[in-house]
Every structure is written in structure tokens, then in C-alpha cells.
Design a protein around this motif. Sequence first.
Motif, PDB file in Angstrom:
ATOM      1  N   TYR A  48      36.406  37.490  27.088  1.00 38.08           N
ATOM      2  CA  TYR A  48      36.802  38.061  28.550  1.00 38.08           C
ATOM      3  C   TYR A  48      35.367  38.174  29.518  1.00 38.08           C
ATOM      4  O   TYR A  48      34.965  38.035  30.133  1.00 38.08           O
ATOM      5  N   GLY A  65      35.099  36.507  32.110  1.00 35.25           N
ATOM      6  CA  GLY A  65      35.424  37.152  33.228  1.00 35.25           C
ATOM      7  C   GLY A  65      34.152  37.784  33.733  1.00 35.25           C
ATOM      8  O   GLY A  65      34.357  38.727  34.656  1.00 35.25           O
ATOM      9  N   MET A  91      48.795  44.028  39.618  1.00 39.21           N
ATOM     10  CA  MET A  91      47.616  43.173  38.898  1.00 39.21           C
ATOM     11  C   MET A  91      47.164  42.347  40.060  1.00 39.21           C
ATOM     12  O   MET A  91      47.927  41.699  40.853  1.00 39.21           O
ATOM     13  N   LEU A 137      43.261  38.367  31.985  1.00 35.54           N
ATOM     14  CA  LEU A 137      43.543  39.578  31.107  1.00 35.54           C
ATOM     15  C   LEU A 137      44.846  39.402  30.514  1.00 35.54           C
ATOM     16  O   LEU A 137      45.407  39.652  29.385  1.00 35.54           O
ATOM     17  N   GLU A 163      43.073  37.648  40.191  1.00 39.87           N
ATOM     18  CA  GLU A 163      41.995  37.255  39.369  1.00 39.87           C
ATOM     19  C   GLU A 163      41.951  37.885  37.819  1.00 39.87           C
ATOM     20  O   GLU A 163      41.092  37.376  36.897  1.00 39.87           O
ATOM     21  N   ASP A 164      42.994  38.628  37.672  1.00 42.11           N
ATOM     22  CA  ASP A 164      43.101  39.254  36.402  1.00 42.11           C
ATOM     23  C   ASP A 164      44.335  38.707  35.529  1.00 42.11           C
ATOM     24  O   ASP A 164      44.642  39.006  34.332  1.00 42.11           O
ATOM     25  N   VAL A 175      41.809  45.985  29.904  1.00 42.25           N
ATOM     26  CA  VAL A 175      40.476  45.622  29.073  1.00 42.25           C
ATOM     27  C   VAL A 175      40.150  46.372  27.894  1.00 42.25           C
ATOM     28  O   VAL A 175      39.768  45.829  26.935  1.00 42.25           O
ATOM     29  N   GLU A 231      33.822  46.729  35.961  1.00 48.99           N
ATOM     30  CA  GLU A 231      35.234  47.449  36.388  1.00 48.99           C
ATOM     31  C   GLU A 231      35.261  48.812  35.752  1.00 48.99           C
ATOM     32  O   GLU A 231      35.921  49.751  36.241  1.00 48.99           O
ATOM     33  N   LYS A 270      43.960  47.597  35.174  1.00 50.31           N
ATOM     34  CA  LYS A 270      43.054  46.453  34.839  1.00 50.31           C
ATOM     35  C   LYS A 270      42.182  47.209  33.624  1.00 50.31           C
ATOM     36  O   LYS A 270      42.067  46.644  32.644  1.00 50.31           O
TER      37      LYS A 270
END
Length: 254
Positions: A238, A242, A28, A35, A31-32, A227, A249, A223
Motif C-alpha cells: 500500500y 498508495g 469511502m 485499500l 481513491e481508497d 490502513v 493520512e 480510512k
Amino acid sequence: MGWRQTTSALSKKEQAALLEELLRTGVMAEEDRLLFAMLMPDRVKRMQDVLNTRTNHITVLTEGVDDPHNQSAVLRSADAFGVQTLHVVEGRAKFKPNSIIAKSADRWVDVVEHASIEEAIDQLKVDGYQILATALSEEAIPLEDVDVSKPTVLLFGNEHHGVSEQALAKADGNYVIPMQGYVQSLNISVAAAISLYDVTTRARHIVTEGYGLSIEDKQRVFKNWMVRSLPKRSLGVYKQKGLNAFERETGKSE
């Protein structure tokens, strides 16, 4: 906040350890974190466990499989036996799996569509795969003799006509599932399930390095899974926080 979490079975310490491990191993990206915060930690842990069993060492290529039931069943078998990618060359019908039969496997397995069987086989060979088609012939080897130490593509053809002559000409060989009865053929969905069980079981024990996904693939897949696991309300949050990362993505929109 725009989303709601219920109680997790993981303690706060276990949740923190899970986050630290995902970041440390590169599964991971930093930046995630958003999530991670939006999902139940138990769900994230389950995704981590499944991800560690995934492979692209074995993959599947279907040619002209038209029946949505068969499309869905092959997809479901790929997920069940840890195969991360399904390659598809469409026939008369579009590749449109039945969600009830697929049991949401289309959310977890990557589907790559190719313009033609020739292009698909050429690309997979460039990627280092041997291509083995399911076909009855004098040269066909038994399934249990397939060399799974090599990256392998199992090629399945149309329900009625089988693998095309063009595909057979470009494949590296073909194999059969030995049978004892009068009928010497199986439905594609059954053949795919038997084949995938055999080759993935043997490959996991034979291939010591390179069976699992690369760290780059793990991060991308993980990722996407996070999502796709978001409830609609959380997905809206998100998308705002996000910066529309969902479309960027995964290439999908709500």
C-alpha cells in the motif's frame, strides 16, 4: 500481488454491494478502492457496522492519569461504548497505554493530546461541549441526571488527587456515581466504564440527530481503520501503490 486473501464469507454480489454502498454514502473515497481490495470484505463489513455506532457526541477528557493500566482501561471502555475520541492531558507520566490491557483499542479510538487542562477545556467548549467533572461536592449531580441531550465531555482526574482545582473552576459542573457502601470512590477505570455505559445508552435514545459521526469524520476514521488493519506485507504494498498515504493520512509510520 504482495498480499494474500483467504475465502470470504460474503458472496461476490455481497462484496460488490458493500463497495457500492461505501462509495455511495461517502464513507469511502473513490481513491481508497485499493485499500478495500487489500482487506477481507468480512473485515471491511465489520468496520462499517462498528463505524455506524461511533459517536463524538459523548467524549472523555483525562487529566494527569499516570497509571498505564488506567490509561488503557479508559481507552478500552471508550471503544466498547462507541466513543470515538479520547482527549488527554498528561501528568507526570506519558500517555502510553498497555497494549495487552487496551486490547488494541488504541487502533480504533482517536487520541487527542492537549498541552494543558485549561487549553483542553477551552477548546472543547469552543467545539460546543459541556464539561462535567467527576468530583464529590455539594453541587454534584447524580450520574443519571447528566443532560445527555447536549454534547458532553466527561472529565476524569488523577488516580490520587482527582480533578485539579483549575479544571473544576473551568468545568460547567460535576457529577457523582451514587454508591451505597462505606467506600464513596471508585478507581478511575471503573468510574469511566460505568459513566460511559450510562451516558451513551441514554444519549443514543435521546439524540435523534447528531449522535453519530459526521460523514467527514466517518470517511477519515474509516480510512485510518482500513490502513491500520493491513498486515505488514500488505502495508508495504500500500505504501508503494498508495504513494505513502499511510503517513499522510494517519500521521504514523510503520
